[in-house]
Design a protein around this motif. Structure first.
Motif, mmCIF file in Angstrom:
data_model
loop_
_atom_site.group_PDB
_atom_site.id
_atom_site.type_symbol
_atom_site.label_atom_id
_atom_site.label_comp_id
_atom_site.label_asym_id
_atom_site.label_seq_id
_atom_site.Cartn_x
_atom_site.Cartn_y
_atom_site.Cartn_z
ATOM 1 N N TYR A 190 -43.153 112.783 132.656
ATOM 2 C CA TYR A 190 -41.961 113.195 133.399
ATOM 3 C C TYR A 190 -40.725 113.041 132.530
ATOM 4 O O TYR A 190 -40.680 112.191 131.640
ATOM 5 N N THR A 224 -34.144 114.300 135.147
ATOM 6 C CA THR A 224 -33.326 115.510 135.261
ATOM 7 C C THR A 224 -32.089 115.326 136.140
ATOM 8 O O THR A 224 -31.155 116.120 136.053
ATOM 9 N N VAL A 277 -34.307 111.165 139.612
ATOM 10 C CA VAL A 277 -35.067 112.380 139.890
ATOM 11 C C VAL A 277 -35.739 112.829 138.590
ATOM 12 O O VAL A 277 -35.055 113.113 137.600
ATOM 13 N N GLU A 333 -38.797 115.399 136.681
ATOM 14 C CA GLU A 333 -39.623 116.604 136.780
ATOM 15 C C GLU A 333 -40.664 116.588 135.682
ATOM 16 O O GLU A 333 -40.428 116.036 134.602
ATOM 17 N N ASP A 386 -43.599 121.761 137.145
ATOM 18 C CA ASP A 386 -42.571 121.972 138.164
ATOM 19 C C ASP A 386 -42.779 121.098 139.389
ATOM 20 O O ASP A 386 -42.559 121.527 140.522
ATOM 21 N N GLU A 387 -43.192 119.846 139.175
ATOM 22 C CA GLU A 387 -43.273 118.864 140.247
ATOM 23 C C GLU A 387 -42.139 117.863 140.081
ATOM 24 O O GLU A 387 -41.761 117.514 138.968
ATOM 25 N N GLU A 388 -41.612 117.400 141.196
ATOM 26 C CA GLU A 388 -40.473 116.483 141.183
ATOM 27 C C GLU A 388 -40.869 115.148 141.793
ATOM 28 O O GLU A 388 -41.540 115.095 142.813
ATOM 29 N N ARG A 393 -38.996 111.574 143.051
ATOM 30 C CA ARG A 393 -37.733 110.899 143.352
ATOM 31 C C ARG A 393 -38.028 109.404 143.512
ATOM 32 O O ARG A 393 -38.728 109.009 144.452
ATOM 33 N N CYS A 453 -42.561 112.697 146.247
ATOM 34 C CA CYS A 453 -42.870 113.795 145.331
ATOM 35 C C CYS A 453 -42.954 115.111 146.086
ATOM 36 O O CYS A 453 -43.308 115.153 147.266
ATOM 37 N N ALA A 465 -40.607 120.900 142.579
ATOM 38 C CA ALA A 465 -39.205 120.912 142.163
ATOM 39 C C ALA A 465 -38.487 122.151 142.683
ATOM 40 O O ALA A 465 -37.324 122.098 143.060
ATOM 41 N N SER A 488 -37.552 121.629 146.283
ATOM 42 C CA SER A 488 -36.448 120.675 146.379
ATOM 43 C C SER A 488 -35.118 121.327 146.038
ATOM 44 O O SER A 488 -34.120 121.112 146.706
ATOM 45 N N ARG A 489 -35.106 122.172 144.993
ATOM 46 C CA ARG A 489 -33.858 122.840 144.615
ATOM 47 C C ARG A 489 -33.389 123.803 145.704
ATOM 48 O O ARG A 489 -32.197 123.951 145.943
#
Length: 217
Positions: free
Chosen positions: A163, A166, A179, A181, A185-187, A189, A206, A209, A212-213
């Motif tokens: 990770y 970001t 946060v 990523e 493209d997994e986020e 937190r 999780c 991403a 989430s955006r």
């Protein structure tokens, strides 16, 4: 010969099907016209255009970064504004401006200069010393959070991935959030709290991403 013609036809078909990955000349011209009418550029405007697919629809964005400034040593700040394009709107309303965003990063150079490849987005107000501490300690906090991720069904499948930090945010309960990523493209937190004189990972969430955006737009 027939095989060669078939290959050329296939290449032409693939070229026609290839998605457009940048804004068209018309879209870029439209942005420059909009921006010059709404803002005093104060110099050469160098927006970054990006094209994504949102729910099957092509979406165009333009990003404008302001000058980087020195904050608490060795912290740098830079304002960022993102604009969205709506081709169906009236000509003078096709671009809309999101709320301004701050970028932060760690630099020991005398001047902030150019931003790093992956500057950190500041999604909520945080004290500068807290920002600096979170950035400095984020590798340790991420490693400590992997045990929390193992116990969370949304995080467990990706807990061992690499990770990168970001963004920084604040949870509803007031705790600061790191946060992260990964390459798919997994986020993740990671909420952080102070225990005596140390920061410790407190909780993990999780999601995609991209999802989430979209929620934050």
């Amino acid at each position: 010969m027939r095989r060669m013609m078939w290959m050329m036809a296939a290449m032409m078909t693939n070229a026609r099907a290839a998605p457009v990955t940048t804004a068209t000349d018309k879209e870029q011209a439209s942005f420059f016209e909009y921006y010059s009418g709404a803002h005093a550029t104060g110099g050469l405007l160098r927006p970054q255009f990006a094209v994504t697919t949102v729910k099957g629809k092509r979406h165009v964005m333009a990003t404008v970064d302001g000058p980087a400034q020195r904050a608490t040593l060795p912290l740098c700040r830079q304002p960022r504004t993102v604009f969205d394009y709506d081709p169906k709107a009236p000509k003078d309303k096709r671009w809309s401006e999101r709320a301004p965003l701050q970028l932060v990063w760690y630099s020991q150079q005398p001047q902030c200069g150019a931003q790093p490849e992956t500057p950190i987005r500041l999604l909520a107000p945080l004290p500068e010393m807290e920002i600096l501490t979170l950035i400095q300690q984020h590798p340790t906090l991420l490693n400590n959070a992997r045990l929390l991720m193992a116990g969370n069904t949304s995080c467990a499948p990706s807990r061992s991935r690499g990770y990168r930090l970001t963004a920084l945010d604040r949870a509803k309960d007031g705790l600061p959030v790191l946060v992260f990523e990964n390459a798919v493209d997994e986020e993740a937190r990671i909420a952080v709290r102070r225990s005596r004189n140390e920061l410790v990972a407190w909780s993990a969430e999780c999601a995609s991403a991209g999802d989430s955006r979209q929620k934050k737009r």
